[in-house]
Design a protein around this motif. Structure first.
Motif, PDB file in Angstrom:
ATOM      1  N   GLN A  19      -5.185 -53.515 -47.831  1.00  0.00           N
ATOM      2  CA  GLN A  19      -5.737 -54.667 -47.132  1.00  0.00           C
ATOM      3  C   GLN A  19      -6.229 -54.314 -45.734  1.00  0.00           C
ATOM      4  N   GLU A  20      -5.630 -53.296 -45.122  1.00  0.00           N
ATOM      5  CA  GLU A  20      -6.105 -52.835 -43.816  1.00  0.00           C
ATOM      6  C   GLU A  20      -7.520 -52.277 -43.900  1.00  0.00           C
ATOM      7  N   HIS A  21      -7.939 -51.941 -45.107  1.00  0.00           N
ATOM      8  CA  HIS A  21      -9.297 -51.448 -45.338  1.00  0.00           C
ATOM      9  C   HIS A  21     -10.327 -52.512 -44.959  1.00  0.00           C
ATOM     10  N   TYR A  22      -9.916 -53.790 -45.022  1.00  0.00           N
ATOM     11  CA  TYR A  22     -10.856 -54.896 -44.852  1.00  0.00           C
ATOM     12  C   TYR A  22     -10.584 -55.751 -43.624  1.00  0.00           C
ATOM     13  N   VAL A 170     -18.914 -54.309 -34.531  1.00  0.00           N
ATOM     14  CA  VAL A 170     -17.594 -54.248 -33.882  1.00  0.00           C
ATOM     15  C   VAL A 170     -16.508 -53.968 -34.920  1.00  0.00           C
ATOM     16  N   GLY A 171     -16.579 -54.643 -36.051  1.00  0.00           N
ATOM     17  CA  GLY A 171     -15.586 -54.433 -37.099  1.00  0.00           C
ATOM     18  C   GLY A 171     -15.638 -53.028 -37.663  1.00  0.00           C
ATOM     19  N   ARG A 172     -16.835 -52.510 -37.906  1.00  0.00           N
ATOM     20  CA  ARG A 172     -16.955 -51.160 -38.467  1.00  0.00           C
ATOM     21  C   ARG A 172     -16.442 -50.113 -37.496  1.00  0.00           C
ATOM     22  N   ARG A 173     -16.741 -50.282 -36.218  1.00  0.00           N
ATOM     23  CA  ARG A 173     -16.263 -49.310 -35.220  1.00  0.00           C
ATOM     24  C   ARG A 173     -14.743 -49.350 -35.116  1.00  0.00           C
ATOM     25  N   SER A 174     -14.170 -50.543 -35.163  1.00  0.00           N
ATOM     26  CA  SER A 174     -12.705 -50.652 -35.138  1.00  0.00           C
ATOM     27  C   SER A 174     -12.099 -49.944 -36.340  1.00  0.00           C
ATOM     28  N   ALA A 175     -12.696 -50.152 -37.522  1.00  0.00           N
ATOM     29  CA  ALA A 175     -12.185 -49.511 -38.738  1.00  0.00           C
ATOM     30  C   ALA A 175     -12.258 -47.993 -38.635  1.00  0.00           C
ATOM     31  N   GLU A 176     -13.334 -47.489 -38.041  1.00  0.00           N
ATOM     32  CA  GLU A 176     -13.468 -46.035 -37.878  1.00  0.00           C
ATOM     33  C   GLU A 176     -12.397 -45.485 -36.947  1.00  0.00           C
ATOM     34  N   ARG A 177     -12.145 -46.185 -35.854  1.00  0.00           N
ATOM     35  CA  ARG A 177     -11.133 -45.716 -34.911  1.00  0.00           C
ATOM     36  C   ARG A 177      -9.747 -45.716 -35.534  1.00  0.00           C
ATOM     37  N   ARG A 178      -9.472 -46.710 -36.355  1.00  0.00           N
ATOM     38  CA  ARG A 178      -8.156 -46.813 -36.993  1.00  0.00           C
ATOM     39  C   ARG A 178      -8.052 -45.993 -38.277  1.00  0.00           C
ATOM     40  N   ARG A 179      -9.165 -45.426 -38.710  1.00  0.00           N
ATOM     41  CA  ARG A 179      -9.218 -44.582 -39.899  1.00  0.00           C
ATOM     42  C   ARG A 179      -8.709 -45.338 -41.137  1.00  0.00           C
ATOM     43  N   VAL A 180      -9.026 -46.643 -41.200  1.00  0.00           N
ATOM     44  CA  VAL A 180      -8.511 -47.450 -42.310  1.00  0.00           C
ATOM     45  C   VAL A 180      -9.195 -47.097 -43.619  1.00  0.00           C
ATOM     46  N   HIS A 181     -10.375 -46.511 -43.561  1.00  0.00           N
ATOM     47  CA  HIS A 181     -11.076 -46.193 -44.805  1.00  0.00           C
ATOM     48  C   HIS A 181     -10.452 -44.996 -45.513  1.00  0.00           C
ATOM     49  N   ALA A 182      -9.446 -44.401 -44.886  1.00  0.00           N
ATOM     50  CA  ALA A 182      -8.681 -43.372 -45.591  1.00  0.00           C
ATOM     51  C   ALA A 182      -7.761 -43.988 -46.643  1.00  0.00           C
ATOM     52  N   HIS A 183      -7.499 -45.302 -46.522  1.00  0.00           N
ATOM     53  CA  HIS A 183      -6.644 -45.993 -47.493  1.00  0.00           C
ATOM     54  C   HIS A 183      -7.447 -46.318 -48.761  1.00  0.00           C
ATOM     55  N   ASP A 185      -9.027 -48.720 -51.590  1.00  0.00           N
ATOM     56  CA  ASP A 185      -9.627 -50.030 -51.431  1.00  0.00           C
ATOM     57  C   ASP A 185      -9.149 -50.969 -52.550  1.00  0.00           C
ATOM     58  N   TRP A 186      -9.708 -52.193 -52.556  1.00  0.00           N
ATOM     59  CA  TRP A 186      -9.316 -53.226 -53.521  1.00  0.00           C
ATOM     60  C   TRP A 186      -9.456 -52.728 -54.956  1.00  0.00           C
ATOM     61  N   SER A 187     -10.609 -52.168 -55.269  1.00  0.00           N
ATOM     62  CA  SER A 187     -10.878 -51.746 -56.649  1.00  0.00           C
ATOM     63  C   SER A 187      -9.938 -50.639 -57.098  1.00  0.00           C
ATOM     64  N   SER A 188      -9.698 -49.653 -56.227  1.00  0.00           N
ATOM     65  CA  SER A 188      -8.838 -48.543 -56.628  1.00  0.00           C
ATOM     66  C   SER A 188      -7.383 -48.979 -56.748  1.00  0.00           C
ATOM     67  N   TRP A 189      -6.967 -49.991 -55.947  1.00  0.00           N
ATOM     68  CA  TRP A 189      -5.607 -50.523 -56.079  1.00  0.00           C
ATOM     69  C   TRP A 189      -5.426 -51.140 -57.457  1.00  0.00           C
ATOM     70  N   TRP A 190      -6.380 -51.970 -57.888  1.00  0.00           N
ATOM     71  CA  TRP A 190      -6.269 -52.612 -59.198  1.00  0.00           C
ATOM     72  C   TRP A 190      -6.405 -51.600 -60.332  1.00  0.00           C
ATOM     73  N   THR A 191      -7.210 -50.570 -60.128  1.00  0.00           N
ATOM     74  CA  THR A 191      -7.310 -49.518 -61.140  1.00  0.00           C
ATOM     75  C   THR A 191      -5.973 -48.820 -61.310  1.00  0.00           C
ATOM     76  N   ALA A 192      -5.290 -48.565 -60.191  1.00  0.00           N
ATOM     77  CA  ALA A 192      -3.972 -47.927 -60.255  1.00  0.00           C
ATOM     78  C   ALA A 192      -2.940 -48.852 -60.898  1.00  0.00           C
ATOM     79  N   VAL A 193      -2.997 -50.151 -60.567  1.00  0.00           N
ATOM     80  CA  VAL A 193      -2.086 -51.124 -61.159  1.00  0.00           C
ATOM     81  C   VAL A 193      -2.178 -51.082 -62.687  1.00  0.00           C
ATOM     82  N   ALA A 194      -3.385 -50.931 -63.204  1.00  0.00           N
ATOM     83  CA  ALA A 194      -3.601 -50.944 -64.650  1.00  0.00           C
ATOM     84  C   ALA A 194      -2.929 -49.766 -65.355  1.00  0.00           C
ATOM     85  N   GLN A 195      -2.530 -48.752 -64.589  1.00  0.00           N
ATOM     86  CA  GLN A 195      -1.884 -47.581 -65.185  1.00  0.00           C
ATOM     87  C   GLN A 195      -0.361 -47.699 -65.200  1.00  0.00           C
ATOM     88  N   ASP A 196       0.193 -48.769 -64.609  1.00  0.00           N
ATOM     89  CA  ASP A 196       1.649 -48.923 -64.517  1.00  0.00           C
ATOM     90  C   ASP A 196       2.138 -49.783 -65.688  1.00  0.00           C
TER      91      ASP A 196
END
Length: 256
Positions: A19-22, A170-183, A185-196
């Motif tokens: 969620q920090e991704h967004y 402003v939002g994109r620059r904040s995300a870059e500074r916090r490196r949140v895109h290393a987490h 995202d929504w789609s990959s979380w649900w893809t992983a959920v489907a494997q459990d």
């Protein structure tokens, strides 16, 4: 067999990171929402009653429960998988209700025994079209006591294209500074959920509901902050406006 606590903890922790991704400055937004509820309920007799709309896996409900241990929190969501994560990982934070906000009977499903002191939400009401949102705001105005508050944290674009572009930057620059895109995202979380395997039945039920519902098949264009404020006042709230903003992320407060 119910969901194990270990699995719920694992998936909720991953949810928090994705969620920090967004959400720009997500933790501060949660804190501001809790600040508002704390202020509105301070000094009132009895246990404050708060509803968390679209609670997901209990992120906001759990934070409110820690800040306001004397409050009764009712958390509502339509997603059976996210609700089960909340019930298991944040069992003591709230009473959880399975209902779809805006649909007939959703407010009655809350089974409230007194007027609400506060209704809160984060990134959950934007899927409602303007007519459904107005109906929901009117219902909430009726459920809240005089002096009660609705607090909504969400991504609300500006009406002005130039301001919207700057807020997005402003939002994109904040995300870059916090490196949140290393987490993930929504789609990959649900893809992983489907494997459990522990989540298979819950995911199947979620998909069944999505097929039977209009939610998820059409997401309306996001309404601006000004549009939300107009709807809130039309719904019967005396005052409405933003009390916090970072980029296009806002906390909107409406007083009954």
């Amino acid at each position: 067999m119910g969901l194990s606590l270990a699995a719920a903890e694992r998936w909720v922790e991953r949810w928090e990171r994705q969620q920090e991704h967004y959400a720009i400055d997500r933790e501060e937004r949660f804190t501001v929402i809790a600040d508002v509820v704390e202020h509105i309920t301070a000094g009132r007799p009895g246990r404050p009653l708060v509803v968390d709309l679209g609670c997901g896996p209990g992120s906001l409900a759990a934070r409110l429960a820690r800040r306001l241990p004397g409050a009764d929190i009712v958390a509502v969501d339509r997603d059976p998988l996210l609700l089960e994560l909340a019930r298991t990982h944040h069992a003591d934070a709230a009473r959880y209700v399975d209902a779809e906000i805006g649909e007939p009977g959703w407010a009655e499903a809350l089974d409230l025994d007194r007027p609400l002191d506060a209704a809160v939400s984060t990134t959950a009401l934007h899927y409602l079209d303007p007519d459904a949102l107005l109906r929901t705001y009117r219902r909430l105005a009726a459920l809240l006591r005089p002096g009660g508050v609705l607090v909504n944290g969400d991504h609300l674009p500006h009406d002005d294209a130039g301001l919207a572009e700057v807020a997005g930057w402003v939002g994109r620059r904040s995300a870059e500074r916090r490196r949140v895109h290393a987490h993930e995202d929504w789609s990959s979380w649900w893809t992983a959920v489907a494997q459990d395997p522990e989540l298979t039945d819950l995911l199947t039920e979620r998909e069944r509901r999505d097929r039977a519902s209009a939610v998820g098949t059409h997401t309306p264009a996001p309404l601006s902050l000004a549009a939300h404020v107009r709807l809130l006042r039309q719904a019967g709230f005396a005052q409405a406006g933003a009390v916090w903003q970072y980029g296009d992320s806002h906390v909107v407060v409406a007083l009954r």
